[in-house]
Design a protein around this motif. Structure first.
Motif, PDB file in Angstrom:
ATOM      1  N   LEU A  25       0.888  -1.168   0.167  1.00  0.00           N
ATOM      2  CA  LEU A  25       0.130   0.003  -0.043  1.00  0.00           C
ATOM      3  C   LEU A  25       0.784   1.227  -0.070  1.00  0.00           C
ATOM      4  O   LEU A  25       0.633   2.363  -0.692  1.00  0.00           O
ATOM      5  CB  LEU A  25      -0.874   0.020   1.168  1.00  0.00           C
ATOM      6  N   ASP A  26       1.931   1.332   0.795  1.00  0.00           N
ATOM      7  CA  ASP A  26       2.702   2.455   0.823  1.00  0.00           C
ATOM      8  C   ASP A  26       3.506   2.642  -0.397  1.00  0.00           C
ATOM      9  O   ASP A  26       3.625   3.766  -0.947  1.00  0.00           O
ATOM     10  CB  ASP A  26       3.937   2.107   2.244  1.00  0.00           C
ATOM     11  N   ALA A  27       4.003   1.635  -1.191  1.00  0.00           N
ATOM     12  CA  ALA A  27       4.399   1.798  -2.387  1.00  0.00           C
ATOM     13  C   ALA A  27       3.406   2.272  -3.487  1.00  0.00           C
ATOM     14  O   ALA A  27       3.871   3.051  -4.450  1.00  0.00           O
ATOM     15  CB  ALA A  27       5.129   0.315  -2.896  1.00  0.00           C
ATOM     16  N   ASP A  34       4.535  10.405  -6.408  1.00  0.00           N
ATOM     17  CA  ASP A  34       5.498  10.892  -7.123  1.00  0.00           C
ATOM     18  C   ASP A  34       5.105  11.264  -8.689  1.00  0.00           C
ATOM     19  O   ASP A  34       5.594  12.357  -8.820  1.00  0.00           O
ATOM     20  CB  ASP A  34       6.680   9.675  -7.158  1.00  0.00           C
ATOM     21  N   GLN A  35       4.087  10.541  -9.118  1.00  0.00           N
ATOM     22  CA  GLN A  35       3.564  10.818 -10.563  1.00  0.00           C
ATOM     23  C   GLN A  35       2.844  12.275 -10.323  1.00  0.00           C
ATOM     24  O   GLN A  35       3.065  13.167 -11.326  1.00  0.00           O
ATOM     25  CB  GLN A  35       2.695  10.009 -10.972  1.00  0.00           C
ATOM     26  N   LEU A  36       2.105  12.751  -9.196  1.00  0.00           N
ATOM     27  CA  LEU A  36       1.348  13.895  -9.017  1.00  0.00           C
ATOM     28  C   LEU A  36       2.482  15.088  -8.960  1.00  0.00           C
ATOM     29  O   LEU A  36       2.144  16.230  -9.629  1.00  0.00           O
ATOM     30  CB  LEU A  36       0.446  13.681  -8.139  1.00  0.00           C
ATOM     31  N   ALA A  37       3.562  14.672  -8.215  1.00  0.00           N
ATOM     32  CA  ALA A  37       4.443  15.727  -8.231  1.00  0.00           C
ATOM     33  C   ALA A  37       5.158  16.204  -9.427  1.00  0.00           C
ATOM     34  O   ALA A  37       5.507  17.092  -9.672  1.00  0.00           O
ATOM     35  CB  ALA A  37       5.340  15.357  -6.936  1.00  0.00           C
ATOM     36  N   ASP A  38       5.347  15.094 -10.233  1.00  0.00           N
ATOM     37  CA  ASP A  38       5.872  15.313 -11.424  1.00  0.00           C
ATOM     38  C   ASP A  38       4.971  15.937 -12.629  1.00  0.00           C
ATOM     39  O   ASP A  38       5.158  16.354 -13.662  1.00  0.00           O
ATOM     40  CB  ASP A  38       6.570  14.094 -12.046  1.00  0.00           C
TER      41      ASP A  38
END
Length: 92
Positions: A25-27, A34-38
């Motif tokens: 779940l953490d992964a 990470d994708q949203l931050a990018d």
């Protein structure tokens, strides 16, 4: 349902340990973040789309004093549910 209850649910459904379910779940959550931050979208077919949305700068009001304040432009995370999820939640 909170995160611990979700971990227990995943562990029960997959027959894995709570430790493994927690790591999985953490992964998944880290990958989405990470994708949203990018600036990318994350599309989960049949579930929905995680995306970022831009908010324009605007003028607001301080509710205590009524004074005008400038609110800076910002980026926020958003979720758009898929039609299948909408139907399931509606009970159809």
């Amino acid at each position: 349902m909170n995160k611990n209850e979700l971990i227990a649910h995943v562990a029960d459904k997959t027959g894995s340990s709570k430790t493994d379910a927690s790591a999985a779940l953490d992964a998944v959550l880290d990958g989405i973040a990470d994708q949203l931050a990018d600036g990318n979208q994350v599309v989960l077919s049949g579930f929905g789309t995680f995306e970022t949305r831009e908010r324009a700068a605007r003028t607001g009001r301080n509710p205590q004093t009524g004074e005008s304040i400038d609110i800076a432009a910002s980026t926020s995370a958003a979720f758009k549910p898929a039609a299948a999820l909408k139907r399931r939640v509606a009970g159809n």
